[in-house]
Enzyme design. Sequence first.
Site, PDB file in Angstrom:
ATOM      1  N   ASP A   1      34.317  57.099  47.330  1.00 16.83           N
ATOM      2  CA  ASP A   1      35.526  54.975  47.559  1.00 16.83           C
ATOM      3  C   ASP A   1      36.129  54.885  49.161  1.00 16.83           C
ATOM      4  O   ASP A   1      36.271  55.944  49.980  1.00 16.83           O
ATOM      5  CB  ASP A   1      36.719  55.936  47.284  1.00 16.83           C
ATOM      6  CG  ASP A   1      37.982  54.951  46.154  1.00 16.83           C
ATOM      7  OD1 ASP A   1      37.725  54.015  44.999  1.00 16.83           O
ATOM      8  OD2 ASP A   1      38.788  54.116  46.725  1.00 16.83           O
TER       9      ASP A   1
ATOM     10  N   TYR B   1      34.802  36.438  44.786  1.00 18.28           N
ATOM     11  CA  TYR B   1      34.545  37.297  44.007  1.00 18.28           C
ATOM     12  C   TYR B   1      33.016  36.845  43.481  1.00 18.28           C
ATOM     13  O   TYR B   1      32.172  37.845  42.906  1.00 18.28           O
ATOM     14  CB  TYR B   1      34.990  37.265  42.849  1.00 18.28           C
ATOM     15  CG  TYR B   1      35.102  38.414  41.802  1.00 18.28           C
ATOM     16  CD1 TYR B   1      35.127  39.637  42.352  1.00 18.28           C
ATOM     17  CD2 TYR B   1      35.697  38.038  40.616  1.00 18.28           C
ATOM     18  CE1 TYR B   1      35.068  40.682  41.451  1.00 18.28           C
ATOM     19  CE2 TYR B   1      35.386  39.221  39.695  1.00 18.28           C
ATOM     20  CZ  TYR B   1      35.292  40.163  40.106  1.00 18.28           C
ATOM     21  OH  TYR B   1      35.365  41.433  39.077  1.00 18.28           O
TER      22      TYR B   1
ATOM     23  N   LYS C   1      29.449  38.383  42.790  1.00 20.30           N
ATOM     24  CA  LYS C   1      28.902  38.866  40.896  1.00 20.30           C
ATOM     25  C   LYS C   1      28.078  38.553  41.028  1.00 20.30           C
ATOM     26  O   LYS C   1      26.750  38.819  40.109  1.00 20.30           O
ATOM     27  CB  LYS C   1      29.956  39.156  40.396  1.00 20.30           C
ATOM     28  CG  LYS C   1      31.435  39.741  40.186  1.00 20.30           C
ATOM     29  CD  LYS C   1      30.853  40.647  40.652  1.00 20.30           C
ATOM     30  CE  LYS C   1      32.383  42.297  40.846  1.00 20.30           C
ATOM     31  NZ  LYS C   1      31.378  43.443  41.271  1.00 20.30           N
TER      32      LYS C   1
ATOM     33  N   ASP D   1      33.532  52.804  53.569  1.00 18.87           N
ATOM     34  CA  ASP D   1      33.681  51.463  53.421  1.00 18.87           C
ATOM     35  C   ASP D   1      32.296  51.195  52.756  1.00 18.87           C
ATOM     36  O   ASP D   1      31.314  51.130  53.829  1.00 18.87           O
ATOM     37  CB  ASP D   1      34.095  51.052  54.128  1.00 18.87           C
ATOM     38  CG  ASP D   1      33.697  49.623  54.172  1.00 18.87           C
ATOM     39  OD1 ASP D   1      33.912  48.555  53.041  1.00 18.87           O
ATOM     40  OD2 ASP D   1      35.474  48.926  54.800  1.00 18.87           O
ATOM     41  N   ILE D   2      31.663  50.583  51.682  1.00 21.70           N
ATOM     42  CA  ILE D   2      30.747  50.686  51.304  1.00 21.70           C
ATOM     43  C   ILE D   2      30.110  49.590  51.993  1.00 21.70           C
ATOM     44  O   ILE D   2      28.593  49.739  52.023  1.00 21.70           O
ATOM     45  CB  ILE D   2      30.820  50.479  50.171  1.00 21.70           C
ATOM     46  CG1 ILE D   2      29.343  50.552  48.724  1.00 21.70           C
ATOM     47  CG2 ILE D   2      31.492  48.913  49.612  1.00 21.70           C
ATOM     48  CD1 ILE D   2      28.555  52.256  48.459  1.00 21.70           C
TER      49      ILE D   2
ATOM     50  N   ASN E   1      29.614  49.912  41.434  1.00 25.75           N
ATOM     51  CA  ASN E   1      30.926  49.986  41.246  1.00 25.75           C
ATOM     52  C   ASN E   1      31.357  49.281  42.283  1.00 25.75           C
ATOM     53  O   ASN E   1      33.047  48.227  41.945  1.00 25.75           O
ATOM     54  CB  ASN E   1      31.377  50.892  40.712  1.00 25.75           C
ATOM     55  CG  ASN E   1      32.666  50.421  40.328  1.00 25.75           C
ATOM     56  OD1 ASN E   1      32.779  50.208  39.012  1.00 25.75           O
ATOM     57  ND2 ASN E   1      33.801  51.184  40.209  1.00 25.75           N
TER      58      ASN E   1
END
Length: 254
Positions: free
Chosen positions: A37, A160, A164, A63-64, A90
């Site tokens: 995370d 967003y 997605k 931080d992904i 996720n």
Amino acid sequence: MEGLAGRTALVTGAGRGLGAAFARGLAAYGVSVGVLDIDGDTATATANEISDTGARAVGLIADISDRSAVLEAITGCEDALGRIDILINNAGFGTTKETAGLEWHEWPEDAWDAVIDCNLKGAFLACQAVAPKMMERGWGRIVNVSSATVWHPLANGAAYIASKAGLIGLTRSLATGVGEHGVTVNTLVPGLTKTDHMADLYPDEQFESFAQLRAIPRVELPADLVGTALFLCSDASAFVTGQSFVVDGGHVFD
Ligand SMILES: NC(=O)c1ccc[n+]([C@@H]2O[C@H](COP(=O)([O-])OP(=O)(O)OC[C@H]3O[C@@H](n4cnc5c(N)ncnc54)[C@H](O)[C@@H]3O)[C@@H](O)[C@H]2O)c1
């Protein structure tokens, strides 16, 4: 849930919410879990909670959307728990305090970039880092977490929903490239789910009114998604790849 025990998973955005539920669910079936995370405190807390049950877990801060941070966290996960067999992408978000309430055409460019970088590029970076080793070993499971808003979009969710929808494309593309090496890639599609954070953001009436749109007319909870996630990580789904699994109690129909 055959084939889960003894595996190692990396779950991104797992400090809280759905990611934490996936991490706990995997651990309950004997999977060692890297809890990644951007919020190191929640990652550590969730990993400790899992370790207290007797399972193996490690908290990882990254931080992904930052490639070098992702690589460092993956090395940390492998050092602590061994090879990564399962990846659940996720980590994600839709709006911040700055963008909440803005019309789509008012969004600053950097706000668009931040959503796409986390939700879509972040998943790509993690896949790029772990999938080649899965292919070498001949077994791997990747689950990308999308959103049912792709099926029932809102205009001010443009970044967003684009991210997605992009994950569904990423899933299909990667699935085609890794299938012959025993690696599957699928998309898990939650409906509006009452996580602790969502419950802070929205009134109960919002969840209740959504519930009435469903064939199974009740509020969706994180636990509702865990079974499908575990199936997609197990041997039971070995011949399933490139697919999207909507888990929303029967609101949208593909
Ligand atoms: N809860 C819902 O209603 C719902 C519905 C559809 C899809 N989803 C998706 O499910 C996933 C989890 O949602 P949630 O409701 O549990 O969200 P949440 O906000 O409770 O948890 C998301 C976690 O991701 C972490 N995170 C955010 N940006 C990050 C980054 N750049 N790098 C690493 N970690 C980062 C956060 O710190 C947080 O712990 C998200 O991708 C979300 O878009 C949620």
